[in-house]
Design an enzyme around this catalytic site. Structure first.
Site, mmCIF file in Angstrom:
data_model
loop_
_atom_site.group_PDB
_atom_site.id
_atom_site.type_symbol
_atom_site.label_atom_id
_atom_site.label_comp_id
_atom_site.label_asym_id
_atom_site.label_seq_id
_atom_site.Cartn_x
_atom_site.Cartn_y
_atom_site.Cartn_z
ATOM 1 N N ARG A 38 35.609 28.922 44.233
ATOM 2 C CA ARG A 38 36.547 29.774 44.965
ATOM 3 C C ARG A 38 36.175 31.244 44.829
ATOM 4 N NH1 ARG A 38 41.887 26.992 45.309
ATOM 5 N NH2 ARG A 38 41.795 25.052 44.109
ATOM 6 N N GLY B 154 43.617 33.696 51.306
ATOM 7 C CA GLY B 154 43.128 32.954 52.451
ATOM 8 C C GLY B 154 42.042 33.628 53.258
ATOM 9 N N MET C 206 38.906 34.544 52.232
ATOM 10 C CA MET C 206 37.522 34.168 51.925
ATOM 11 C C MET C 206 37.450 32.657 51.689
ATOM 12 S SD MET C 206 36.272 37.415 49.633
ATOM 13 C CE MET C 206 37.734 37.479 48.613
ATOM 14 N N ARG D 41 49.270 34.697 40.396
ATOM 15 C CA ARG D 41 49.015 36.054 40.882
ATOM 16 C C ARG D 41 50.359 36.664 41.266
ATOM 17 N NH1 ARG D 41 45.942 34.058 46.383
ATOM 18 N NH2 ARG D 41 47.719 33.006 47.339
#
Length: 868
Positions: A92, A101, A103, A330
């Site tokens: 990731r 969302g 990359m 996050r």
């Protein structure tokens, strides 16, 4: 050589710049003892190396991450590439600033034809193994090999239709095995797991420059230079069976801000199924019924993470065979209202202090309290995008003239005024319009400035729409036609034009918002004034917290039809005596307006700019309007047309305007000063405390100031002696030309304040016409010739340097000068921070930007280091 690869136990939440936000938080959760599948991170610095080397991975990188991979294998008790005991990875992205969302991600990496059979044997679950394999092939082909995803989706849908299996859950192991065969026929798929990993790392780095990532960074002012980290993490599987699943949750409701655990979960599903919306998820409370021990662990974890990070968290988790795993945490994205509610409540709970709360709220968040906003979930049929000149959302019927707007609005119909560009003559239509759309003009054009002042939604510089006012039609670049009466919606916050009426969220204040603003006032140094020239605007500004008027554009006081006619007659006057007749009438209007402003702003400064625009801007230019004006002033049409033509200029923004009008027509300045001071005297006699500041515009040298100051002082003396009253006042200048900034030390002894008019200062520094720049600024931005539109956010390198020279050198020459900014940059948070750092005394902006400016001024004083 700098270390390029970090294991999850080698970093922490403060390593965002090096490990990216996702990697730093994975390390932090690992150190907290949470159940995080182990892995390693390739640094953002390595990403920058990759691009500097022409998209080539560093020579020793594979050697470095293979060492880390060996340690992950030992920790997880499985081996990468081993058919008997396979370890699979997710790969990731993870930038220092969250870009959800934007990359690329690859899951289940490490499978091939041999290893999938080993996974099936090890798990005794061939359906799961082949489902995982087909997902990996499709994702790898899409992200790494750039094969269009719809080709795989078409094969899957065709197969399901042929075998009467409408849902993915209807598919068994043989079905998924067949799908794998179909997928592999579409692509040259690498079987070597280490080659897969190498290609995946490269693809994640390259995804930093995908179009969606570039657009997201531009929207959020994220530097291109940051780069992304790559997170390589051992896979856990939510699609393992009915005691498995994947979920996304928030420690508080991200829409409302309510302090209530909120999330969604899918049983027997991979994480991408939840995010992609392939199946309808269940509320996270469903876990409590079927897997209560897992729910209890999840609930305790989210509580602990919010207290640890002291912010609302967005978490991703997986359950495999009844065991709970944390995959990400996050700071959660939230609506404007939620951001304020969460910040204020966290202060009450003792999690953060007032200064930190201020840093948690962005200008975009504040907008939702000031304007109706287009519901982002409801957006459809976007037909064009222009400049977001005045925020909010508006729907209405298309009209092409101010007169039409007035007529339709009088019937109770909401209208969108669509023009190639607006002029002062359109003001009556702009006032009644729900929104304004122009083909031409920039962020500081007439339409933009007036709309912001009135709080009307506006989009300017929408060059992809051609407006034909004569025929009452507007046509987009794609051929969509808008006719008179068509319903459209404008999103003045994003610049998007949409067909039809789109749902909106209504604007309203809240106790939490008012409390946050009170903290902003407590923690800021900069004063915040308003750009206003009507009683209505001044009253609104005062209600929104303005501490005076920093720019009263006196020309705006003459836009009403009756006043405009007198103004035009004054301009056409051919003798001083004739001109004085009309100036006497204008003085009455100006006196009325100034008295109203002084009453509203009782005890606060009101900075009045003397007449600034070129006189020809007030005059008509088509034959019909010229004929009408000729009748009104008793002159022939040919004679009036000759005067109009004589006043026309090749480059009016650098022509006969500003203080040059005072030099050539001192009687205009005398009229204005008489009106200002006599109104102030009347205000004093009525029990108010007026404090006028008279501002001389567009100066280039000290001799202009001396000449005009003599006129001002003479008029003030005559009025105050006649009325036997003393009026406190200041005389200053608007700093709009590079020469004035560079010669500020010479201006200093003659002025009491300097206010930077950064709209003109920017256009003169750049040589960009602010009304025409919208035609090429987008290309300059896309080609990275400039980082940001200088008419939206102050160019600190050049324009800011001129301001710095002016402040530093004038302050050294004379103590006590007040400094402010009154261009449109006065409402831009980034520019406000610069003004704070420069030591200005105040910023001035349109009324509806005042709450934003109050918070931005506090953020500048508190400093960005208060944020987590």
């Amino acid at each position: 050589m700098a270390k390029r690869v970090y294991l999850f136990n080698e970093g922490g939440k403060d390593d965002r710049d090096l490990l990216g936000g996702k990697g730093a938080n994975l390390c932090e959760m690992t150190s907290l003892g949470l159940p995080v599948p182990y892995g390693f991170i390739i640094t953002t610095h390595t990403c920058r190396e990759f691009f500097e080397a022409g998209n080539k991975l560093p020579t020793l990188l594979e050697q470095e991450y293979r060492v880390a991979l060996d340690l992950v294998e030992k920790k997880m008790g499985a081996r990468f590439g081993d058919p008997e005991n396979p370890l699979l990875f997710s790969v990731r992205s993870g930038a220092p600033v969250s870009m959800p969302g934007m990359m690329n991600t690859i899951l289940n990496l490490g499978l091939n034809d041999e290893i999938v059979e080993g996974l099936a044997r090890k798990t005794n679950n061939p359906r799961f193994a082949y489902d995982s394999y087909r997902r990996f092939i499709q994702m790898f082909a899409d992200v790494v090999l750039e094969v269009e995803a719809h080709r795989f989706e078409a094969e899957l849908e065709r197969y399901k239709a042929e075998h009467n299996k409408p849902l993915d859950t209807d598919m068994d192991a043989d079905d998924w095995r067949a799908i794998v065969g179909l997928y592999k026929a579409l692509v040259d798929f690498p079987e070597d797991p280490f080659e897969q990993l190498k290609l995946a790392v490269r693809a994640v780095f390259l995804s930093w420059h995908t179009p969606r990532a570039i657009v997201y960074r531009e929207m959020n002012n994220i530097p291109d230079s940051l780069g992304t980290a790559v997170n390589v993490q051992a896979m856990v599987f939510g699609n393992f069976g009915d005691d498995s699943g994947s979920g996304v949750a928030f420690t508080r409701n991200p829409s409302t801000g309510d302090a209530r655990f909120f999330g969604e979960f899918l049983f027997n599903a991979a994480g991408e199924d939840v995010v992609a919306g392939i199946r309808t998820p269940l509320p996270v409370e469903a876990l409590q019924e079927r897997l209560p021990a897992v729910y209890d662990e999840l609930f305790a974890t989210q509580q602990m993470l919010e207290k640890h990070y002291r912010d609302m968290q967005d978490i991703e988790f997986t359950v495999q065979e009844g065991k709970f795993y944390m995959l990400q945490t996050r700071s959660g994205k939230r609506t404007g209202r939620a951001s304020v509610k969460i910040a204020v409540e966290m202060v009450r709970e003792g999690l953060i202090n007032e200064r930190e709360a201020l840093m948690r709220v962005s200008p975009e968040h504040v907008e939702s309290f000031l304007h109706p906003m287009v519901d982002p979930k409801a957006k459809t049929d976007i037909i064009a995008v222009g400049l977001p000149a005045s925020p909010g959302g508006a729907s209405g019927h298309v009209v092409f003239s101010a007169e039409e707007a007035e007529q339709e609005a009088a019937r109770g119909r909401p209208v969108i005024l669509v023009r190639r560009e607006t002029t002062p003559e359109d003001i009556h239509g702009m006032k009644v319009a729900a929104g304004i759309l122009t083909e031409l003009g920039g962020m500081t054009s007439h339409a933009a400035v007036v709309a912001r002042g009135m709080g009307v939604c506006a989009i300017t510089g929408c060059g992809s729409i051609h407006v034909d006012v004569g025929n009452g039609v507007a046509t987009t670049a794609e051929g969509v036609t808008l006719a008179r009466g068509d319903m459209i919606t404008l999103d003045g916050t994003s610049g998007e034009v949409m067909l039809g009426e789109i749902a909106k969220t209504e604007a309203s204040s809240s106790d939490d918002f008012q409390e946050l603003l009170s903290w902003a006032d407590k923690h800021r140094r900069l004063k915040v004034r308003a750009n206003a020239e009507t009683e209505e605007d001044a009253r609104r500004a005062r209600e929104l917290g303005a501490e005076g008027i920093g720019l009263c554009r006196t020309e705006h006081m003459f836009f009403a039809t009756q006043r405009m006619n007198v103004m035009r007659a004054m301009i056409l006057a051919e003798t001083p005596q004739e001109r004085q007749v009309y100036l006497d009438q204008l003085q009455v209007f100006q006196h009325e307006d100034m008295l109203a402003l002084f009453k509203v702003m009782d005890g606060l400064p009101v900075t009045v700019r003397l007449l600034d625009p070129p006189l020809h801007e007030f005059l008509p230019h088509n034959e019909e309007d010229i004929d009408l004006l000729a009748q009104q002033v008793g002159k022939s049409s040919e004679h009036v047309k000759g005067i109009v033509d004589g006043l026309a200029e090749v480059n009016p923004m650098l022509g006969f305007r500003g203080c040059r009008l005072s030099v050539v027509y001192p009687e205009i300045t005398e009229m204005q000063v008489n009106a200002i001071i006599s109104a102030a005297a009347d205000a004093v006699q009525a029990g108010y405390r007026p404090f006028p500041e008279i501002m001389i515009p567009l100066v280039v040298n000290v001799r202009e100031i001396r000449l005009i100051t003599k006129i001002i002082d003479k008029c003030i003396g005559e009025v105050t002696r006649a009325k036997r009253i003393s009026i406190p006042y200041r005389v200053g200048t608007m700093m709009e030309t590079p020469r004035a900034a560079l010669g500020a030390a010479r201006l200093a002894p003659e002025v009491e304040f300097m206010s930077f008019g950064t709209n003109d200062l920017t256009q003169m520094t750049y040589g960009f016409s602010r009304d025409d720049a919208a035609r090429f600024i987008p290309k300059y931005l896309s080609e990275k010739l400039i980082d940001i539109d200088p008419f939206i956010s102050l160019d600190q390198r050049a324009v800011g340097r001129l301001m710095e020279i002016a402040v530093t050198e004038s302050r050294a020459r004379k103590k006590g000068i007040k400094y402010g900014i009154c261009g449109e940059h006065g409402g831009d948070p980034r520019s406000i921070r610069f003004c704070h750092d420069l030591g200005l005394d105040y910023v001035s902006c349109s009324p509806f930007r005042i709450p934003i400016a109050r918070i931005a001024a506090a953020q500048a004083n508190v400093g960005f280091d208060a944020a987590d």
